[in-house]
Structure formats: structure tokens, C-alpha cells
Design a protein around this motif. Structure first.
Motif, mmCIF file in Angstrom:
data_model
loop_
_atom_site.group_PDB
_atom_site.id
_atom_site.type_symbol
_atom_site.label_atom_id
_atom_site.label_comp_id
_atom_site.label_asym_id
_atom_site.label_seq_id
_atom_site.Cartn_x
_atom_site.Cartn_y
_atom_site.Cartn_z
ATOM 1 N N LEU A 107 23.041 36.927 42.144
ATOM 2 C CA LEU A 107 24.268 36.825 41.358
ATOM 3 C C LEU A 107 25.333 36.144 42.207
ATOM 4 O O LEU A 107 25.749 36.671 43.238
ATOM 5 C CB LEU A 107 24.743 38.216 40.918
ATOM 6 C CG LEU A 107 26.066 38.277 40.144
ATOM 7 C CD1 LEU A 107 25.956 37.504 38.831
ATOM 8 C CD2 LEU A 107 26.472 39.713 39.873
ATOM 9 N N GLY A 108 25.784 34.969 41.787
ATOM 10 C CA GLY A 108 26.790 34.216 42.514
ATOM 11 C C GLY A 108 28.068 34.080 41.714
ATOM 12 O O GLY A 108 28.114 34.381 40.515
ATOM 13 N N GLY A 109 29.108 33.613 42.384
ATOM 14 C CA GLY A 109 30.393 33.429 41.722
ATOM 15 C C GLY A 109 31.494 33.242 42.735
ATOM 16 O O GLY A 109 31.345 33.569 43.921
ATOM 17 N N HIS A 110 32.618 32.714 42.280
ATOM 18 C CA HIS A 110 33.766 32.501 43.147
ATOM 19 C C HIS A 110 34.376 33.844 43.553
ATOM 20 O O HIS A 110 34.177 34.864 42.883
ATOM 21 C CB HIS A 110 34.818 31.662 42.421
ATOM 22 C CG HIS A 110 34.407 30.231 42.224
ATOM 23 N ND1 HIS A 110 34.453 29.299 43.232
ATOM 24 C CD2 HIS A 110 33.946 29.577 41.125
ATOM 25 C CE1 HIS A 110 34.035 28.134 42.776
ATOM 26 N NE2 HIS A 110 33.727 28.271 41.502
ATOM 27 N N PRO A 111 35.130 33.877 44.665
ATOM 28 C CA PRO A 111 35.813 35.119 45.059
ATOM 29 C C PRO A 111 36.753 35.606 43.952
ATOM 30 O O PRO A 111 37.532 34.833 43.410
ATOM 31 C CB PRO A 111 36.594 34.707 46.316
ATOM 32 C CG PRO A 111 35.862 33.529 46.854
ATOM 33 C CD PRO A 111 35.319 32.801 45.661
ATOM 34 N N GLY A 112 36.641 36.868 43.610
ATOM 35 C CA GLY A 112 37.474 37.435 42.565
ATOM 36 C C GLY A 112 36.903 37.311 41.174
ATOM 37 O O GLY A 112 37.539 37.754 40.204
ATOM 38 N N ALA A 113 35.707 36.747 41.035
ATOM 39 C CA ALA A 113 35.111 36.605 39.705
ATOM 40 C C ALA A 113 34.669 37.945 39.135
ATOM 41 O O ALA A 113 34.626 38.119 37.913
ATOM 42 C CB ALA A 113 33.931 35.632 39.749
ATOM 43 N N GLY A 114 34.327 38.898 40.005
ATOM 44 C CA GLY A 114 33.910 40.217 39.541
ATOM 45 C C GLY A 114 32.465 40.541 39.834
ATOM 46 O O GLY A 114 31.886 41.410 39.171
ATOM 47 N N GLY A 120 25.581 36.597 46.080
ATOM 48 C CA GLY A 120 25.631 35.371 46.860
ATOM 49 C C GLY A 120 26.985 34.706 46.742
ATOM 50 O O GLY A 120 27.636 34.758 45.694
ATOM 51 N N HIS A 121 27.421 34.073 47.833
ATOM 52 C CA HIS A 121 28.666 33.316 47.808
ATOM 53 C C HIS A 121 28.416 31.928 47.246
ATOM 54 O O HIS A 121 27.278 31.460 47.157
ATOM 55 C CB HIS A 121 29.257 33.214 49.207
ATOM 56 C CG HIS A 121 29.615 34.541 49.802
ATOM 57 N ND1 HIS A 121 29.929 34.704 51.140
ATOM 58 C CD2 HIS A 121 29.705 35.770 49.250
ATOM 59 C CE1 HIS A 121 30.202 35.973 51.376
ATOM 60 N NE2 HIS A 121 30.063 36.649 50.245
ATOM 61 N N VAL A 122 29.479 31.243 46.867
ATOM 62 C CA VAL A 122 29.378 29.877 46.365
ATOM 63 C C VAL A 122 30.246 28.970 47.229
ATOM 64 O O VAL A 122 31.190 29.413 47.884
ATOM 65 C CB VAL A 122 29.818 29.776 44.886
ATOM 66 C CG1 VAL A 122 28.910 30.572 43.990
ATOM 67 C CG2 VAL A 122 31.272 30.217 44.713
ATOM 68 N N THR A 123 29.911 27.685 47.212
ATOM 69 C CA THR A 123 30.692 26.698 47.938
ATOM 70 C C THR A 123 31.900 26.291 47.106
ATOM 71 O O THR A 123 32.082 26.738 45.967
ATOM 72 C CB THR A 123 29.829 25.475 48.246
ATOM 73 O OG1 THR A 123 29.406 24.861 47.014
ATOM 74 C CG2 THR A 123 28.590 25.885 49.033
ATOM 75 N N LEU A 170 28.436 33.974 37.741
ATOM 76 C CA LEU A 170 29.560 34.603 37.047
ATOM 77 C C LEU A 170 30.779 33.701 37.210
ATOM 78 O O LEU A 170 31.249 33.464 38.326
ATOM 79 C CB LEU A 170 29.836 35.990 37.636
ATOM 80 C CG LEU A 170 30.841 36.869 36.887
ATOM 81 C CD1 LEU A 170 30.354 37.186 35.481
ATOM 82 C CD2 LEU A 170 31.097 38.165 37.657
ATOM 83 N N GLU A 171 31.282 33.181 36.100
ATOM 84 C CA GLU A 171 32.361 32.211 36.120
ATOM 85 C C GLU A 171 33.581 32.780 35.409
ATOM 86 O O GLU A 171 33.464 33.635 34.535
ATOM 87 C CB GLU A 171 31.940 30.898 35.450
ATOM 88 C CG GLU A 171 30.730 30.236 36.084
ATOM 89 C CD GLU A 171 30.237 29.062 35.281
ATOM 90 O OE1 GLU A 171 30.086 27.970 35.850
ATOM 91 O OE2 GLU A 171 30.000 29.237 34.072
ATOM 92 N N GLY A 172 34.747 32.243 35.756
ATOM 93 C CA GLY A 172 35.988 32.653 35.111
ATOM 94 C C GLY A 172 37.177 32.253 35.948
ATOM 95 O O GLY A 172 37.159 32.393 37.176
#
Length: 457
Positions: free
Chosen positions: A100-107, A219-222, A243-245
Motif C-alpha cells: 500500500l503506497g501513497g503520499h505523506p498524509g494520504a492516510g 510503502g513510500h512514494v517518490t 492511496l491518492e488524495g
């Protein structure tokens, strides 16, 4: 002792080289080679390393017939979220590895903590945190008003320790938050490096396959939005979810990018509330919260996300350009496809937009990846160009070819039925998607050419 060997692995394509070099000769990328230590073996021995044996589960020395494989002993586990289960293809599969990846703060951590706390009431779950202390996780669970009894927590980053605890406790679900913080003691590189992420994920995945444990990795994202780490990480796992938002948006979308047990590009919608993420049962109703005042350039289209139709609004704005090279801006759609559609509109629709700045937006932050939005995009552009509002009860879908033909799209009947459920009374669709019998109260206009669609307006 045998000397430890090392290789240099490309983080983009996974190719291995004996020596470091500035450019990968396989994918032609620069500065992507990182050193990875290899396990040593005595010359002349043909034994398989104990750590790598049985990577995909129990070793089988004989071939078996695929039709004779029993599937009754691998039932799916519900994550307690219907939207999460939908993206996974029906639930969690024992022995699978999900990233499960996503930007910081995505949840990401919030979603998995909610899943862990609810699953722990019925099953054995271990939540391993490497980024937060146990007190911080407990504070977040208390703020979200989650049931904390029964959930086993472990604050650890060493893979050897994590696997030892997992061997002793034998959990049904193992959550690692996050894979970039874990490390193996026999690898000299820092946590988060290519070698550490690759070997740590391989060790955890091997344990999940052999023990039939559900493995959930954070997982972190670039900065580009891609999953950080070596490319081979996405090949080792069974499902990759993103996870996007936006930070200023209360809605989050969970999209499946890879799934060995379900459909890819499946979309789950969540709302970020005071007590955590709450699943949205009817996402079309959210994306259709339109203004009461009719405005030019606004139109509703029906896109297909995974296994269900989704109604979203597309908005177009055209304005006289003061520049010699007018701007083409598309948010939620492919920029290159927008330029192609404008050329088709000029050639086969007789409408010139070469002196106009064209701005396109899909409301709600949805990213449309399929071609069924072509016709809706062009009709929204025409509406804005001519300053003529379109009827609010109109819905459109269809693919536009370079010769101006309107091509049918998959699942046309289901799209029309979904639009009728939300109160739309008129639809412009390709002739190949015209139903034999329209839903009650729905007028379906079938078109073959772009000129026919413009005349139907």
C-alpha cells in the motif's frame, strides 16, 4: 570464511552487473546502479540456500494437474471495509503480499490501523511499526475511537526480530509500517536503500507464502508519485495499491495498480473524517454534486472503474489566447489525447480551437484512464466554445476515432443503467452500445459520427 560477494542492481529495470557503471546498458538510465550483497556459497556445491528454498510456499518435487488443486482451503478474509475488499478483488488472500503506497498524509497508516483493530477482534493480527512509537500509535487509535483490545503491537525495524516474533505468534495478518524502515543485519547499506528494501521484502514475502499469512506492507512514494524502492519490489508482491488524495480534499481514492487476485484499476473511495477513513458506498453521488446554475462546458460522463460504472463531471473552459502557442491543460485526463481530440474536432466537426486556450478538469480529483471519455470531452469543449449550456439531465460516453467515428466501449448497457439510476433522462452513446430496450424514462440517442453527436445536442 567465504568472502561475501556483491552485485550492482539497476533500480529501474532490475538488471545486474558485476561492476559499477554510470549508465545501465539495459534501460539506458543514468546513476541507477546500487550495490547488493549476495549470499556466498562454496564452489562445487549444488545445494539451495535454506533462506531461498520454498520461496512460493512449500516445495513440490512433482508436477500436479492444475484442475486438481484444491481451493477450498484458501478462503478470503474480509478487511472489514467493502471498498478495500473490492479493490483487492474480494478480500485478503492468505499467503499474499500487498503493498500500500501513497503520499505523506494520504492516510495509509490510518487505514491499516483501522483494519488491524477491527480484524484483531476476530483474528490474530500483529502490527509492526517502525516509524512511530507504541504510545504514538495508541494515541492515534484512541483519537479514532478504535477497539484496541486484542491487537498485538511490535515496535521493531530488524527483519530477523520481526520474523522470530512472527514464527512464535503465528499471526493470520502481519502489517509492516513501513518497508523503508526495515533492515537486515547482514546487509551493510542503510534502511531504505535498494538492497535493504529488496532483501527485506523478499524475506517477509517468503515467510508469508510459507506460513499462509496475509502480509500488508506500507510503502513510500517518490515525488513523481511512483512507489519508492527497486523495481523488483513490485514484481515480488501480489498486489500493489495506491492511496491518492489532495491535502485539501476530504476524499481519498484507493486504486489497484497490480493485482494477481482481482481486476486492476479497481477504484475504492473513502472520506477522511474526524474518526478516520469511512468508505463511500455510492461514489457517483459525490462526484455529481453540481451547482444549481447551468454553466457552459459542464457535462456528465460515465467511466468504467474496475468492475463498476462511475458517473463524473467533466468541465471545459475555452478563452481567447494572447499567446502564439495556445495552452492545453488537462487535469485528470491525458494531455496528449486532448490535443488529438481537438484536431479531430477541427477536421471532422468544423470547429477551430487553434486560437483558444483550452482548460479541462475532471471534478473530484478522479483520474480517467480509459477512452470512453472522448465524446464527453469534445461536447464539453463545444459547449464552452459556443457559450451554450448543456442539459443537466444529459449523460455522454463513447470513444472518438481519428476519422471522426464514434466507437463502442465495453459495458455500455451497465453504464446506461447506472445513469438512469441517478435520474438522467437522455444519453448520447455509440451505436454499438445502443440497447435493444432503453431503461424507463431514459432516451438513448445512438450516433456513428462526431457530426451526428454535434447535431444531437
Amino acid at each position: 570464511m567465504a568472502k561475501a560477494k556483491s552485485a550492482f542492481v539497476c533500480t529501474e529495470c532490475g538488471s545486474e552487473f558485476r561492476k559499477w557503471q554510470g549508465q545501465c546498458s539495459s534501460c539506458q538510465e543514468w546513476n541507477t546502479l546500487s550495490e547488493v550483497r549476495l549470499s556466498s556459497a562454496r564452489p562445487g556445491t549444488a545445494t539451495v540456500s535454506a533462506g531461498r528454498s520454498g520461496y512460493a510456499g512449500a516445495l513440490s518435487r512433482e508436477v500436479v494437474d492444475l484442475g486438481g488443486v484444491d481451493l477450498s482451503d484458501v478462503p478470503r478474509l474480509s478487511s472489514t471495509f467493502d471498498e478495500f475488499d473490492r479493490v483487492l478483488g474480494g478480500g485478503l488472500v492468505p499467503g499474499s503480499a500487498v503493498l500500500l503506497g501513497g503520499h505523506p498524509g494520504a492516510g495509509k497508516s490510518t487505514l491499516l490501523l483501522q483494519v488491524a483493530c477491527k480484524l484483531a477482534q476476530q483474528r490474530t493480527v500483529i502490527y509492526v511499526t517502525g516509524e512511530e512509537s507504541l504510545s504514538q500509535v495508541a494515541m492515534r487509535a484512541h483519537r479514532l475511537q478504535l477497539p484496541t483490545q486484542g491487537l498485538k503491537m511490535l515496535a521493531e525495524t530488524s527483519i530477523e526480530t520481526i520474523l522470530a516474533v512472527a514464527e512464535r505468534e503465528r499471526p493470520e495478518v502481519l502489517i509492516i509500517d513501513s518497508i523503508q524502515t526495515t533492515h537486515l543485519d547482514d546487509i551493510a547499506s542503510a534502511p531504505g536503500g535498494v538492497a535493504q528494501v529488496r532483501e527485506s521484502a523478499a524475506a517477509l514475502t517468503r515467510f508469508a507464502k510459507q506460513s499462509n499469512t496475509v502480509l500488508l506492507l506500507v510503502g513510500h512514494v517518490t515525488k513523481d508519485g511512483a512507489l519508492a524502492g527497486p523495481k523488483v519490489l513490485e514484481h515480488m508482491i501480489d498486489a500493489s495499491l495506491l492511496l491518492e488524495g489532495d491535502a485539501d480534499s476530504r476524499f481519498r481514492t484507493l486504486r489497484g495498480q497490480k493485482n494477481r487476485f482481482g481486476a486492476v484499476n479497481e477504484l475504492g473511495v473513502f472520506a477522511m473524517l474526524e474518526h478516520g477513513l469511512k468508505e463511500v458506498k455510492n461514489p457517483s453521488a459525490i462526484f455529481l454534486s453540481r451547482s444549481d446554475e447551468q454553466a457552459p462546458g459542464s457535462l456528465v460522463m460515465v467511466v468504467w472503474e474496475g468492475t463498476r460504472p462511475l458517473l463524473v463531471e467533466v468541465q471545459a473552459l475555452l478563452d481567447d489566447s494572447p499567446l502564439g502557442n495556445p495552452r492545453r491543460v488537462a487535469v485528470g485526463l491525458d494531455h496528449n489525447r486532448l490535443a488529438m481530440l481537438l484536431a479531430v474536432l477541427h477536421r471532422h466537426g468544423g470547429l477551430f480551437t487553434g486560437d483558444q486556450d483550452v482548460f479541462l478538469n475532471v471534478v473530484g480529483g478522479v483520474k480517467v484512464l480509459e477512452t470512453s471519455a472522448d465524446l464527453a470531452v469534445l461536447l464539453a469543449v463545444v459547449s464552452s466554445l459556443q457559450s451554450r449550456p448543456l442539459p443537466r439531465e444529459l449523460v455522454v460516453f463513447g470513444e472518438v476515432g481519428l476519422s471522426g467515428e464514434i466507437r463502442p466501449v465495453p459495458s455500455g448497457q451497465e453504464r446506461i443503467v447506472e445513469a438512469a439510476k441517478h435520474g438522467f433522462t437522455r444519453a448520447i452513446v455509440p451505436s454499438g452500445n445502443a440497447p435493444r430496450k432503453s431503461p424507463p424514462g431514459m432516451e438513448v440517442v445512438a450516433v456513428d459520427k462526431l457530426a451526428d453527436a454535434l447535431e444531437a445536442l
